[in-house]
Motif scaffolding. Sequence first.
Motif, PDB file in Angstrom:
ATOM      1  N   MET A  44       0.734  -1.133  -0.013  1.00 14.65           N
ATOM      2  CA  MET A  44       0.130  -0.041  -0.003  1.00 14.65           C
ATOM      3  C   MET A  44       0.688   1.185   0.064  1.00 14.65           C
ATOM      4  N   ASP A  45       2.103   1.023   0.420  1.00 15.03           N
ATOM      5  CA  ASP A  45       2.999   2.233   0.480  1.00 15.03           C
ATOM      6  C   ASP A  45       3.837   2.265  -0.707  1.00 15.03           C
ATOM      7  N   PHE A  46       3.265   1.361  -1.790  1.00 18.97           N
ATOM      8  CA  PHE A  46       3.974   1.298  -3.182  1.00 18.97           C
ATOM      9  C   PHE A  46       5.523   1.013  -3.040  1.00 18.97           C
ATOM     10  N   ASN A  47       5.916  -0.030  -1.884  1.00 14.52           N
ATOM     11  CA  ASN A  47       7.252  -0.645  -1.836  1.00 14.52           C
ATOM     12  C   ASN A  47       7.096  -1.962  -2.376  1.00 14.52           C
TER      13      ASN A  47
ATOM     14  N   LEU B 240       5.139  -0.293 -13.091  1.00 19.65           N
ATOM     15  CA  LEU B 240       4.451   0.857 -12.758  1.00 19.65           C
ATOM     16  C   LEU B 240       5.561   2.127 -12.698  1.00 19.65           C
ATOM     17  N   PHE B 241       6.646   2.006 -12.345  1.00 15.29           N
ATOM     18  CA  PHE B 241       7.643   2.905 -11.965  1.00 15.29           C
ATOM     19  C   PHE B 241       8.798   3.158 -12.894  1.00 15.29           C
ATOM     20  N   TYR B 242       9.377   4.146 -13.117  1.00 16.78           N
ATOM     21  CA  TYR B 242      10.529   4.496 -13.800  1.00 16.78           C
ATOM     22  C   TYR B 242      11.651   3.413 -13.750  1.00 16.78           C
ATOM     23  N   GLY B 243      12.119   3.171 -12.411  1.00 15.45           N
ATOM     24  CA  GLY B 243      13.017   2.450 -12.123  1.00 15.45           C
ATOM     25  C   GLY B 243      13.317   0.991 -12.642  1.00 15.45           C
TER      26      GLY B 243
ATOM     27  N   THR C 106      12.319   7.104  -9.187  1.00 16.76           N
ATOM     28  CA  THR C 106      11.245   5.801  -8.523  1.00 16.76           C
ATOM     29  C   THR C 106      10.550   6.784  -7.246  1.00 16.76           C
ATOM     30  N   THR C 107      11.275   7.279  -6.339  1.00 13.29           N
ATOM     31  CA  THR C 107      11.094   7.919  -5.119  1.00 13.29           C
ATOM     32  C   THR C 107       9.857   9.031  -5.340  1.00 13.29           C
ATOM     33  N   VAL C 108      10.292   9.678  -6.455  1.00 13.21           N
ATOM     34  CA  VAL C 108       9.473  10.744  -6.919  1.00 13.21           C
ATOM     35  C   VAL C 108       8.004  10.321  -7.438  1.00 13.21           C
ATOM     36  N   GLY C 109       8.263   9.186  -8.295  1.00 11.96           N
ATOM     37  CA  GLY C 109       7.187   8.558  -8.771  1.00 11.96           C
ATOM     38  C   GLY C 109       6.130   8.165  -7.667  1.00 11.96           C
ATOM     39  N   ILE C 110       6.935   7.200  -6.749  1.00 10.02           N
ATOM     40  CA  ILE C 110       6.065   6.883  -5.573  1.00 10.02           C
ATOM     41  C   ILE C 110       5.423   7.875  -4.796  1.00 10.02           C
TER      42      ILE C 110
ATOM     43  N   GLY D  38      -2.946  17.925 -12.521  1.00  9.72           N
ATOM     44  CA  GLY D  38      -1.684  18.363 -12.295  1.00  9.72           C
ATOM     45  C   GLY D  38      -0.662  17.345 -11.752  1.00  9.72           C
ATOM     46  N   MET D  39      -1.316  16.695 -10.549  1.00  7.86           N
ATOM     47  CA  MET D  39      -0.360  15.249 -10.170  1.00  7.86           C
ATOM     48  C   MET D  39       0.006  14.431 -11.395  1.00  7.86           C
ATOM     49  N   ILE D  40      -1.075  14.099 -12.043  1.00 10.65           N
ATOM     50  CA  ILE D  40      -0.921  13.073 -12.942  1.00 10.65           C
ATOM     51  C   ILE D  40       0.137  13.710 -14.126  1.00 10.65           C
ATOM     52  N   TRP D  41       0.258  14.748 -14.402  1.00 12.84           N
ATOM     53  CA  TRP D  41       1.029  15.281 -15.442  1.00 12.84           C
ATOM     54  C   TRP D  41       2.628  15.241 -14.733  1.00 12.84           C
ATOM     55  N   MET D  42       2.729  15.668 -13.642  1.00  8.83           N
ATOM     56  CA  MET D  42       3.879  15.693 -13.135  1.00  8.83           C
ATOM     57  C   MET D  42       4.495  14.245 -12.855  1.00  8.83           C
ATOM     58  N   GLY D  43       3.657  13.426 -12.364  1.00  6.74           N
ATOM     59  CA  GLY D  43       3.967  12.251 -11.999  1.00  6.74           C
ATOM     60  C   GLY D  43       4.317  11.246 -13.319  1.00  6.74           C
ATOM     61  N   ALA D  44       3.490  11.520 -14.078  1.00  4.54           N
ATOM     62  CA  ALA D  44       3.352  10.257 -15.124  1.00  4.54           C
ATOM     63  C   ALA D  44       4.851   9.936 -15.815  1.00  4.54           C
ATOM     64  N   PHE D  45       5.647  10.984 -15.721  1.00  2.00           N
ATOM     65  CA  PHE D  45       7.017  10.701 -16.332  1.00  2.00           C
ATOM     66  C   PHE D  45       7.800   9.718 -15.397  1.00  2.00           C
ATOM     67  N   TYR D  46       7.741   9.947 -14.111  1.00  3.26           N
ATOM     68  CA  TYR D  46       8.304   9.021 -13.116  1.00  3.26           C
ATOM     69  C   TYR D  46       7.526   7.522 -12.662  1.00  3.26           C
TER      70      TYR D  46
END
Lengths: 194, 944
Positions: free
Chosen positions: B338-341, B349-352, B610-614, B677-685
């Motif tokens: 649930m913490d996306f760890n 799902l994540f960049y890394g 990945t941290t930013v994405g999470i 806005g969150m989606i736009w910022m986060g989508a890259f990561y």
Amino acid sequence: MGSSNSTLSKIPNVDDLMQETGFTPAHIVRLYDRFQALDKDKKGHLSPQDFGSIKELALNPIGDRIIGAFFASGQETVDFHSFVRILAHFRPIDKNRPRDPNVPEPINSRTSKLRFAFQLYDQDKDGKISRAELLQVLRAMLEMQVTEEQLESIADRTIQEADLDGDSAISFDEFRKSLEKVNIDHKMSIRFLR
Amino acid sequence: MPRKKSDMEAKMEDVGIEIDGEVDSDSEGECRRARGNRRQTNGRAGGRRGKKAASEDEDDEDEEEPAPKNRRAANRKKAAKVQDSDEESEDDAPKKRRGANKKKAAKVQDSEDSEEESGGKASRRGANKKQKEAQNKEKKGDAKDKGKDKGKDNDKDKKKKKKKDNSNADSEEEEESLSEGEMARLMEEVEEKKKLISNMRNKPWRMNRRLQNLKEAQQFVDKFEGALGKGKGRKLFAYKVMMMKKWVKFQRDFENFKTACIPWERKIKEVESHFGSSVASYFIFLRWMYGMNLVLFGFTFGLVVIPEVLMGLPYGSIPRKTVPRAEQEHAMDYSVLMDFNGYCKYSVLFYGYYNNQRTIGFLKFRLPLSYLMVGVGTFGYSLMVVIRTMAKNADVGGGDGEDGEFTFAWKMFTSWDYLIGNAETADNKYASITTSFKESIVDEQENQKDENIHLIRFLRVLANVLIISTLGGSGYLIYFVVKRSQEFATMDNLSWYEKNEVEIVMSLLGLVCPPLFETIAELEDYHPRIALKWQLGRIFALFLGNLYTFLFALFDEVNTKLEEEESIKNASIWAMKEYYANFTANNNDTDATPPPISPADVIRGPCWETTVGIEFVKLTVSDIQVTYLTILIGDFLRALIVRFLNYCWCWDLEAGFPSYGEFDISGNVLGLVFNQGMIWMGAFYAPGLVGINVLRLFSSMYYQCWAVMSCNVPHARVFKASKSNNFYMGLLLLILFLSLLPVVYTIMTLPPSFDCGPFSGKQKMYDVIMEAIDKDLPAFMGTLFSYAANPGLIIPAVLLMVLAIYYLNSVSEAYKNSNMELMKKMKMQRDEEKNRRNNKDSTNQVMKDLEDLLPNRSLIPPPAPETSADNKSDAAGKSPKVSGKPGAAANGVNLQKDVSLATPNPRAAVTRPPGPRGPGPLPGNSLQVPGHGRGRGRGQPPRR
């Protein structure tokens, strides 16, 4: 053809009727079928209850007034001729059809359409829609969520908009003026099937 | 001839409208149909009758189509009835119907023939004019179509008469095709009419007359243009007409189909009918948002996620795709997930998770390049869509500026839909009528309000001060919390609250502040529409502050991670060397290659991306949770309590304190905008974020629709939303820009992590593009790009763009001005017209005299006085007016000039006391007094 002929022959004075209302024979036949369908007991005339079976009218806030418009004052029934005559108000205005200049205004002209609508609102038949009459309609038309005060202000406002001669009631002329830009020919026309 | 004529008349009287109707509907039905179609083809010909008429015509066609047999049969019957004139029966005979066009042509040509005998074309034109004049005269006043009909009647009579002259020739000729000369003449005629149509604008005629002529000319052209082709040509024409009709029908069906395909249209309409257009505007916005996100989702998943899943290395193959040994134990725990760890963190799902292989799979799919392109393309597409929508909305704006008069009267008399036959629809209609009335009331109240301006100003200033201090306070609170969280970050064994403090505080602020603002805004006493904008703006400022504080905190974290990374990088390289050294040292076997380290054991960097994405995913998910819970508790539970506890409570819960909730438009819109806005910022990561968002929007459409319908009440002050929700779009655009900044900054300046993500090992993320240019494109492209990247080229380009913007801006300003000017003019014209209507005869009389200048007026007998029903009803009112008129007509020319120069609004006519007129009529309607026609008739001869 044959069937329509036979139906037509059943109706007395059908020619006069057609001339008066501008309906074609096919229209008349159609309307006659409809009339008979509404006339459940086959008594040859319609009573207000018969109209009640039309859902569209039953749901209409001023449905009883429309039904009432079919009945001449004091009468309880309407025969086929009056039925057709009333419905002729709703015949679309024919475009580009030449008409004999000597024939008076047809029953489906804009003015008579408007007059028909006007009479729905003018319940006491004094030629004016008074504030009280407006309020009646408003009460029927709006939900319970509107306060009486608001209703009154709407009615006042409506009169204020339409009233030109300052008698705080809407005469037919004023009614006509206020609806001048409304496409009444379109709104008050039924496309009778042929 | 005379006998026949009288026959005609007698018959006309006999069968009345009937005959006219049928005779004409036959021939004219045809041409009308043609006209209907043609109007679509040559567009402008529609003239003033416009689209509406066209559509009505089409309706007519539809009616006629189903039962042509009946009709024809009816015609036949009529024919039998009317046997005294052979022309008529010929006209009516159904077999002729197909050849109606041709016959018409013949007819006209006949009439021309007869005219030629009596002096040729010129005289004919004269006659035409005469006729027109007669028509004009007849239709003075408002019975316009009447006049037209009558004119036609005359026309027809004439035609018939002429026809009878040479009816013998007629019947013969009808069967033959037209001769060359006649064809040419007809063609000429058609051309002439066409010219007339195009020149109509420039003719110095009265509008009525222009309209009349236009109609006539159009009819003529429509009738004969098609008939001109012989044999094959006519068939082609018929075919064309038919295809046109089919095409129109298809288009209409297609339109219907398209409307039926709009998702959630019914749901939204339902909401709109109960809650007004403002609430509906939110849902429309939500739907738009969903559409846009669906496209973004398509890009991201189609070009990045799915290729990686299908063709990339599988899970566990390399370190970045494996959960580290230390975490593996708890990697599948629910709380960790649930913490996306855990496994979540090391997934697509994540960049890394993405590898830096240049190409993957047998398709040689360039994943890193595609990743970057999709990241940038997301912004590009969003920008384009938002701006396009804004421009389109702005377009709609001007449209049919409601003229604001008679709003209530219209609503009162015309709002019911008489075809409603379904109880539920009827309920909706009741509701919508009610709301629309309420909207008008609010607008009206706002217009009439006159208040103490000083008090209002003071209160508004006060409110703004309060709000700014609230904003400042919340900003400081967030700053404080973020600082604290950075301290916490270095500590271990934190409580759940300490771990999530930032999110909790931000959510709380988001919950508490908007209602606070709303309360403060009560002081300002704005129109609700304006109040909503202020409210939106304020909450926007609040959220923006929160967002940027959050971002700065994040950047701090990223920077520390970057430093950390440097040391870890060295450590991991050292560890690798150590491992190999140990291996060789222990085995002494130089040939054997050491077994690779298990990917789970490799020392790895922190992977800040990945941290930013999470962080963003967490924020989004918590936002979803908060929103849904708020609805569930704040609306649903409240509604339940209010509804059912009301039976056993000491005061009226429904009317009193808690009551039912209102739908919070501003909060919901902003929630949506910020979420985006969150989606736009986060989508890259976190490419998976877009998928989460699509799910969220989809579910929230149903959830919120349900919530609003079941547990909210309409606003106390329902108001009409402005038609274009450009304000929402503006907010969205701003947010888009603001979320673009940090992402582009990171892409351009921060070095990517060395051991995770598609860009690992590069100096900068955009090096991928350089690489692609170098290796995949021909060499000259590389040089081309290097030229293009030259500052010497870029600076002029930017300058050029600035200039273009400036130019376009000033042009649009000018257009706006001229628009305003035109609008003002239109309004003035309308007022003028209204005035004229009120005291019609004084102005109109003069205007009409213009018509009288035309020759031959007096030859036509004055029209029958009782032309319109209103006239009759007016009879009482007109007598006092008439007396003065003929004199005015006598010096018509000069007077006309004078008045047209001055503003034509002499209110003199109103000076009479309105009393004696009695109820109905107004002075304006007493136009068609018999005296007028005659008076004018008398006034004319000397002038000619």
